[in-house]
Design an enzyme around this catalytic site. Structure first.
Site, PDB file in Angstrom:
ATOM      1  N   ARG A 233       0.875  -1.172   0.000  1.00  0.00           N
ATOM      2  CA  ARG A 233       0.000   0.000   0.000  1.00  0.00           C
ATOM      3  C   ARG A 233       0.913   1.222   0.000  1.00  0.00           C
ATOM      4  NH1 ARG A 233      -3.718  -2.638  -1.397  1.00  0.00           N
ATOM      5  NH2 ARG A 233      -5.648  -3.079  -0.292  1.00  0.00           N
ATOM      6  N   GLU A 262      -3.436   7.912  -4.026  1.00  0.00           N
ATOM      7  CA  GLU A 262      -3.928   7.417  -5.325  1.00  0.00           C
ATOM      8  C   GLU A 262      -5.238   8.093  -5.709  1.00  0.00           C
ATOM      9  OE1 GLU A 262      -4.103   3.144  -5.145  1.00  0.00           O
ATOM     10  OE2 GLU A 262      -2.016   3.011  -4.554  1.00  0.00           O
ATOM     11  N   HIS A 280      -1.636   0.727  -9.645  1.00  0.00           N
ATOM     12  CA  HIS A 280      -2.284  -0.224  -8.717  1.00  0.00           C
ATOM     13  C   HIS A 280      -2.964  -1.364  -9.487  1.00  0.00           C
ATOM     14  CE1 HIS A 280      -4.071  -0.596  -4.417  1.00  0.00           C
ATOM     15  NE2 HIS A 280      -3.879  -1.799  -4.968  1.00  0.00           N
TER      16      HIS A 280
HETATM   17  P1  NAP Z   1      -0.951 -11.672   4.760  1.00  0.00           P
HETATM   18  O1  NAP Z   1      -0.895 -13.102   4.369  1.00  0.00           O
HETATM   19  O2  NAP Z   1      -1.807 -11.251   5.904  1.00  0.00           O
HETATM   20  O3  NAP Z   1       0.566 -11.195   5.021  1.00  0.00           O
HETATM   21  C1  NAP Z   1       0.878  -9.952   5.543  1.00  0.00           C
HETATM   22  C2  NAP Z   1       2.304  -9.990   6.093  1.00  0.00           C
HETATM   23  O4  NAP Z   1       2.638  -8.671   6.535  1.00  0.00           O
HETATM   24  C3  NAP Z   1       2.476 -10.941   7.282  1.00  0.00           C
HETATM   25  O5  NAP Z   1       3.686 -11.663   7.153  1.00  0.00           O
HETATM   26  C4  NAP Z   1       2.571 -10.000   8.465  1.00  0.00           C
HETATM   27  O6  NAP Z   1       3.388 -10.451   9.517  1.00  0.00           O
HETATM   28  C5  NAP Z   1       3.235  -8.802   7.830  1.00  0.00           C
HETATM   29  N1  NAP Z   1       3.026  -7.598   8.628  1.00  0.00           N
HETATM   30  C6  NAP Z   1       1.861  -7.075   9.087  1.00  0.00           C
HETATM   31  N2  NAP Z   1       2.108  -5.989   9.829  1.00  0.00           N
HETATM   32  C7  NAP Z   1       3.444  -5.821   9.857  1.00  0.00           C
HETATM   33  C8  NAP Z   1       4.318  -4.897  10.479  1.00  0.00           C
HETATM   34  N3  NAP Z   1       3.852  -3.898  11.211  1.00  0.00           N
HETATM   35  N4  NAP Z   1       5.652  -5.055  10.299  1.00  0.00           N
HETATM   36  C9  NAP Z   1       6.134  -6.065   9.541  1.00  0.00           C
HETATM   37  N5  NAP Z   1       5.363  -6.978   8.914  1.00  0.00           N
HETATM   38  C10 NAP Z   1       4.033  -6.856   9.091  1.00  0.00           C
HETATM   39  O7  NAP Z   1      -1.432 -10.763   3.547  1.00  0.00           O
HETATM   40  P2  NAP Z   1      -1.232 -11.014   1.963  1.00  0.00           P
HETATM   41  O8  NAP Z   1      -2.388 -11.793   1.457  1.00  0.00           O
HETATM   42  O9  NAP Z   1       0.154 -11.500   1.715  1.00  0.00           O
HETATM   43  O10 NAP Z   1      -1.417  -9.511   1.427  1.00  0.00           O
HETATM   44  C11 NAP Z   1      -0.536  -8.502   1.882  1.00  0.00           C
HETATM   45  C12 NAP Z   1      -0.976  -7.143   1.409  1.00  0.00           C
HETATM   46  O11 NAP Z   1      -0.671  -6.973   0.040  1.00  0.00           O
HETATM   47  C13 NAP Z   1      -2.470  -6.818   1.465  1.00  0.00           C
HETATM   48  O12 NAP Z   1      -2.919  -6.521   2.770  1.00  0.00           O
HETATM   49  C14 NAP Z   1      -2.558  -5.621   0.541  1.00  0.00           C
HETATM   50  O13 NAP Z   1      -2.319  -4.422   1.252  1.00  0.00           O
HETATM   51  C15 NAP Z   1      -1.400  -5.857  -0.439  1.00  0.00           C
HETATM   52  N6  NAP Z   1      -1.911  -6.169  -1.795  1.00  0.00           N
HETATM   53  C16 NAP Z   1      -1.662  -5.312  -2.817  1.00  0.00           C
HETATM   54  C17 NAP Z   1      -2.144  -5.592  -4.080  1.00  0.00           C
HETATM   55  C18 NAP Z   1      -1.880  -4.678  -5.251  1.00  0.00           C
HETATM   56  O14 NAP Z   1      -2.703  -4.611  -6.155  1.00  0.00           O
HETATM   57  N7  NAP Z   1      -0.753  -3.996  -5.293  1.00  0.00           N
HETATM   58  C19 NAP Z   1      -2.922  -6.738  -4.302  1.00  0.00           C
HETATM   59  C20 NAP Z   1      -3.150  -7.590  -3.238  1.00  0.00           C
HETATM   60  C21 NAP Z   1      -2.640  -7.302  -1.990  1.00  0.00           C
HETATM   61  P3  NAP Z   1       2.974 -11.690  10.466  1.00  0.00           P
HETATM   62  O15 NAP Z   1       2.799 -12.853   9.538  1.00  0.00           O
HETATM   63  O16 NAP Z   1       4.130 -11.883  11.373  1.00  0.00           O
HETATM   64  O17 NAP Z   1       1.696 -11.282  11.141  1.00  0.00           O
END
Ligand code: NAP
Length: 324
Positions: A233, A262, A280
């Protein structure tokens, strides 16, 4: 009159989604209303279900007009625009679309890394502009082979990116809130991760907990040869610090799919040839958006049939599982 429950739609959906939603709900699009507040004041109590997306989320303004809300289904995995904890406390289940987009977003991260490192956009311009005939060969670029790749956020998508990075003979390091049971090295902080990496790929959620996790100190640790990729993000990276680091040559390059305000992108970033920008589009393919749309609808339909959803956000898992 119809006996189908009323669904409030926030944002736009595909025709396929609309057709599916209409089989089970009477769908009212908030964006079709000239005066949304008047509409919600008049009709809000009818809605038990909301369909939204990661971009629009669900702000407190509609929620206060929805006293009978039971379920929110969001098209996207990131739900930083929805107060899931607050809604869970009110007994509302929030669903999102994890996993079905892991491969696409991981591909986007790798695409940006390759494009920055191998200077795809300037090379394309060189070929098109006739510079090849006039000036000769395009300058040499930097290899993506045998690099140290730091992944900030090591959940579903972060681990999918790691698997791709290994195909480029990368050494993968990562930082998350806690270490995982994986054959990669956990690094204690974003600064240490950046200092040890050639490329830093951000893939955490957005929201207050990760705001400016990548700040000036992290960018300086990544250094003048380093590359930042952000597919998380816009809020995760201090954009002003990023612009300063790139323009002063303290950071080598960046590949950015997300931005702080954005769809506004700072003019300074648009002018930099060491930066690759995408609007995005991390998950934005026909195939993946179809899968996300199907899961968004499946969650709402299951809630109607069984009182629970397929993929609740973590804050609502207890609530969802309590429905036997
Ligand atoms: P996820 O499985 O929940 O993974 C999120 C990771 O971020 C976890 O490893 C978590 O750590 C870590 N995290 C959370 N807070 C943190 C912090 N303060 N410091 C360090 N690490 C932290 O989520 P996901 O499915 O991989 O998706 C991740 C994100 O990608 C989404 O929430 C979204 O914002 C973004 N995204 C972007 C797009 C795009 O179009 N560009 C598309 C899809 C998703 P822990 O495992 O230790 O809790």
């Amino acid at each position: 009159m119809t006996d189908k429950p009323d669904l409030l739609l926030i944002g736009r959906v595909t025709d396929r989604m609309m057709d599916r939603l209409r089989t089970r709900f009477t769908v009212h699009s908030l964006f079709d209303e000239a005066d949304q507040t008047a509409f919600l004041t008049r009709e809000g109590a009818r809605f038990t279900a909301v369909s939204t997306d990661g971009h629009h989320g669900l702000t407190p303004a509609p929620v206060e007009f929805l006293p009978n809300l039971k379920v929110v289904s969001s098209y996207g995995v990131g739900y930083d625009g929805i107060d899931a904890k607050g809604l869970a406390e009110q007994g509302v289940i929030v669903a999102h679309t994890p996993d079905v987009l892991n491969d696409e977003v991981a591909d986007t991260a790798i695409l940006l890394w390759l494009a920055v490192s191998r200077r795809l956009i300037p090379a394309d311009a060189w070929a098109r502009s006739g510079a090849w005939e006039r000036e000769g060969a395009f300058p040499l670029t930097r290899s993506v082979q045998n690099q140290t790749v730091g992944i900030l956020g090591f959940g579903r998508i972060g681990q999918t990116i790691a698997a791709r990075a290994e195909m480029f003979n990368a050494r993968v390091l990562y930082h998350a809130r806690s270490p995982k049971d994986v054959p990669h090295t956990y690094v204690e902080s974003p600064v240490e991760l950046a200092a040890a990496s050639n490329v830093l790929i951000c893939i955490t959620p957005g929201g207050a907990g990760t705001r400016h996790l990548v700040n000036a100190e992290v960018l300086d640790a990544l250094g003048p040869e380093g590359i930042l990729i952000n597919v998380a993000r816009g809020s995760v990276v201090d954009e002003a610090a990023l612009v300063a680091a790139l323009s002063e040559g303290r950071l080598g390059g960046a590949g950015l799919d997300v931005f702080e305000d954005e769809p506004q992108i700072p003019d300074a970033l648009k002018a930099m040839e060491q930066v690759v920008l995408t609007p995005h589009v991390g998950s934005a393919t026909v195939e993946t958006r179809r899968a996300m749309g199907d899961l968004t609808c499946d969650n709402l339909i299951r809630f109607l049939d069984e009182g629970r959803v397929h993929t609740p956000v973590p804050e609502c898992r207890g609530l969802n599982e309590a429905v036997a």
